[in-house]
Design a protein around this motif. Structure first.
Motif, PDB file in Angstrom:
ATOM      1  N   PHE A  80       0.846  -1.204   0.000  1.00  9.47           N
ATOM      2  CA  PHE A  80       0.000   0.000   0.000  1.00  9.47           C
ATOM      3  C   PHE A  80       0.880   1.252   0.000  1.00  9.47           C
ATOM      4  O   PHE A  80       0.695   2.165  -0.814  1.00  9.47           O
ATOM      5  N   TYR A  81       1.836   1.289   0.910  1.00 14.16           N
ATOM      6  CA  TYR A  81       2.719   2.448   1.063  1.00 14.16           C
ATOM      7  C   TYR A  81       3.536   2.677  -0.209  1.00 14.16           C
ATOM      8  O   TYR A  81       3.582   3.790  -0.740  1.00 14.16           O
ATOM      9  N   ASP A  82       4.184   1.625  -0.711  1.00 17.02           N
ATOM     10  CA  ASP A  82       5.020   1.751  -1.909  1.00 17.02           C
ATOM     11  C   ASP A  82       4.199   2.201  -3.117  1.00 17.02           C
ATOM     12  O   ASP A  82       4.637   3.050  -3.899  1.00 17.02           O
ATOM     13  N   THR A  83       3.011   1.654  -3.266  1.00 18.42           N
ATOM     14  CA  THR A  83       2.139   2.031  -4.378  1.00 18.42           C
ATOM     15  C   THR A  83       1.709   3.485  -4.264  1.00 18.42           C
ATOM     16  O   THR A  83       1.726   4.234  -5.250  1.00 18.42           O
ATOM     17  N   ALA A  84       1.341   3.899  -3.056  1.00 19.68           N
ATOM     18  CA  ALA A  84       0.920   5.290  -2.848  1.00 19.68           C
ATOM     19  C   ALA A  84       2.054   6.255  -3.196  1.00 19.68           C
ATOM     20  O   ALA A  84       1.828   7.272  -3.881  1.00 19.68           O
ATOM     21  N   LEU A  85       3.274   5.944  -2.757  1.00 18.14           N
ATOM     22  CA  LEU A  85       4.407   6.822  -3.072  1.00 18.14           C
ATOM     23  C   LEU A  85       4.676   6.852  -4.576  1.00 18.14           C
ATOM     24  O   LEU A  85       4.951   7.917  -5.136  1.00 18.14           O
ATOM     25  N   ARG A  86       4.571   5.693  -5.229  1.00 20.79           N
ATOM     26  CA  ARG A  86       4.778   5.626  -6.674  1.00 20.79           C
ATOM     27  C   ARG A  86       3.770   6.513  -7.411  1.00 20.79           C
ATOM     28  O   ARG A  86       4.068   7.112  -8.441  1.00 20.79           O
ATOM     29  N   LEU A  87       2.567   6.631  -6.847  1.00 21.74           N
ATOM     30  CA  LEU A  87       1.519   7.447  -7.461  1.00 21.74           C
ATOM     31  C   LEU A  87       1.591   8.918  -7.044  1.00 21.74           C
ATOM     32  O   LEU A  87       0.713   9.703  -7.388  1.00 21.74           O
ATOM     33  N   GLY A  88       2.627   9.291  -6.283  1.00 22.33           N
ATOM     34  CA  GLY A  88       2.841  10.685  -5.932  1.00 22.33           C
ATOM     35  C   GLY A  88       2.336  11.112  -4.572  1.00 22.33           C
ATOM     36  O   GLY A  88       2.366  12.296  -4.245  1.00 22.33           O
ATOM     37  N   ALA A  89       1.874  10.164  -3.749  1.00 20.34           N
ATOM     38  CA  ALA A  89       1.398  10.521  -2.409  1.00 20.34           C
ATOM     39  C   ALA A  89       2.557  10.999  -1.539  1.00 20.34           C
ATOM     40  O   ALA A  89       3.697  10.558  -1.707  1.00 20.34           O
ATOM     41  N   GLU A  90       2.243  11.877  -0.628  1.00 20.95           N
ATOM     42  CA  GLU A  90       3.214  12.337   0.367  1.00 20.95           C
ATOM     43  C   GLU A  90       3.276  11.305   1.489  1.00 20.95           C
ATOM     44  O   GLU A  90       2.249  10.861   1.993  1.00 20.95           O
ATOM     45  N   SER A  91       4.479  10.934   1.887  1.00 21.16           N
ATOM     46  CA  SER A  91       4.644  10.015   3.015  1.00 21.16           C
ATOM     47  C   SER A  91       4.431  10.775   4.318  1.00 21.16           C
ATOM     48  O   SER A  91       5.049  11.811   4.548  1.00 21.16           O
ATOM     49  N   LEU A  92       3.555  10.252   5.153  1.00 22.13           N
ATOM     50  CA  LEU A  92       3.397  10.796   6.506  1.00 22.13           C
ATOM     51  C   LEU A  92       4.177   9.935   7.505  1.00 22.13           C
ATOM     52  O   LEU A  92       4.849  10.463   8.373  1.00 22.13           O
ATOM     53  N   HIS A  93       4.053   8.608   7.371  1.00 16.94           N
ATOM     54  CA  HIS A  93       4.794   7.674   8.227  1.00 16.94           C
ATOM     55  C   HIS A  93       5.017   6.382   7.449  1.00 16.94           C
ATOM     56  O   HIS A  93       4.047   5.753   7.010  1.00 16.94           O
ATOM     57  N   ALA A  94       6.272   5.986   7.305  1.00 12.30           N
ATOM     58  CA  ALA A  94       6.608   4.729   6.644  1.00 12.30           C
ATOM     59  C   ALA A  94       6.082   3.557   7.478  1.00 12.30           C
ATOM     60  O   ALA A  94       5.815   3.708   8.674  1.00 12.30           O
ATOM     61  N   PRO A  95       5.951   2.385   6.856  1.00 13.95           N
ATOM     62  CA  PRO A  95       5.454   1.223   7.594  1.00 13.95           C
ATOM     63  C   PRO A  95       6.308   0.903   8.817  1.00 13.95           C
ATOM     64  O   PRO A  95       7.538   0.875   8.733  1.00 13.95           O
ATOM     65  N   ARG A  96       5.611   0.694   9.941  1.00 15.29           N
ATOM     66  CA  ARG A  96       6.311   0.330  11.175  1.00 15.29           C
ATOM     67  C   ARG A  96       5.304  -0.120  12.217  1.00 15.29           C
ATOM     68  O   ARG A  96       4.098   0.072  12.066  1.00 15.29           O
ATOM     69  N   LEU A  97       5.821  -0.701  13.286  1.00 17.44           N
ATOM     70  CA  LEU A  97       4.990  -1.022  14.442  1.00 17.44           C
ATOM     71  C   LEU A  97       4.656   0.253  15.193  1.00 17.44           C
ATOM     72  O   LEU A  97       5.493   1.156  15.299  1.00 17.44           O
ATOM     73  N   TRP A  98       3.455   0.311  15.733  1.00 17.03           N
ATOM     74  CA  TRP A  98       2.986   1.435  16.535  1.00 17.03           C
ATOM     75  C   TRP A  98       2.535   0.891  17.901  1.00 17.03           C
ATOM     76  O   TRP A  98       1.329   0.791  18.167  1.00 17.03           O
ATOM     77  N   PRO A  99       3.469   0.528  18.774  1.00 22.22           N
ATOM     78  CA  PRO A  99       3.089  -0.077  20.054  1.00 22.22           C
ATOM     79  C   PRO A  99       2.304   0.865  20.963  1.00 22.22           C
ATOM     80  O   PRO A  99       1.608   0.404  21.868  1.00 22.22           O
ATOM     81  N   GLU A 100       2.368   2.161  20.708  1.00 22.22           N
ATOM     82  CA  GLU A 100       1.590   3.098  21.515  1.00 22.22           C
ATOM     83  C   GLU A 100       0.091   2.945  21.252  1.00 22.22           C
ATOM     84  O   GLU A 100      -0.729   3.375  22.060  1.00 22.22           O
ATOM     85  N   TYR A 101      -0.278   2.347  20.126  1.00 23.15           N
ATOM     86  CA  TYR A 101      -1.686   2.071  19.834  1.00 23.15           C
ATOM     87  C   TYR A 101      -2.097   0.747  20.454  1.00 23.15           C
ATOM     88  O   TYR A 101      -3.066   0.672  21.176  1.00 23.15           O
ATOM     89  N   HIS A 102      -1.368  -0.314  20.173  1.00 26.15           N
ATOM     90  CA  HIS A 102      -1.488  -1.612  20.851  1.00 26.15           C
ATOM     91  C   HIS A 102      -0.420  -2.534  20.268  1.00 26.15           C
ATOM     92  O   HIS A 102       0.074  -2.296  19.163  1.00 26.15           O
TER      93      HIS A 102
END
Length: 129
Positions: A80-102
């Motif tokens: 999803f992330y790679d495709t969005a960037l290829r289509l010109g989307a601005e990156s807000l946060h690259a794929p990663r774990l977010w343990p602060e959520y759960h």
């Protein structure tokens, strides 16, 4: 398809009261409260979020919306992330774990062509390390 949705609110105090009450009669309660963002839902899972628009960058008549889409696994989040960037989307946060959520929350965030915050999330990721 939709994992959760978030909106920004101009009148934060009024919005908190409004959503506490209207969602309360439907059986939904505050599941997470970060003072500037509140997630409502059931059983520990916030599905609908409100945020104080004065606390962030989303100001003006076209305030951004946040939509998170369910992903099947970590590879799908990355695709999803790679495709969005290829289509010109601005990156807000690259794929990663977010343990602060759960534990196991693995997500990536981009800004779509209209300025909305769009996320792909997988809830079953294994902690690294």
């Amino acid at each position: 398809m939709i994992d959760h949705l978030g909106i920004n609110c101009a009148d934060w105090e009024n919005s908190k009261t409004f959503y506490d009450e209207v969602l309360g009669v439907l059986g939904y309660t505050r599941q997470m409260d970060y003072q500037v963002a509140i997630g409502y839902g059931r059983d520990g899972k916030p599905d609908f979020w409100i945020a104080d628009m004065s606390a962030g960058d989303a100001k003006g008549p076209n305030r951004e919306v946040h939509v998170a889409f369910q992903a099947a696994d970590e590879d799908a989040v990355k695709a999803f992330y790679d495709t969005a960037l290829r289509l010109g989307a601005e990156s807000l946060h690259a794929p990663r774990l977010w343990p602060e959520y759960h534990p196991g929350y693995y997500g990536a965030f981009v800004r779509d062509p209209d300025g909305n915050n769009v996320e792909a999330v997988f809830h079953g990721a294994k902690p690294q390390g």
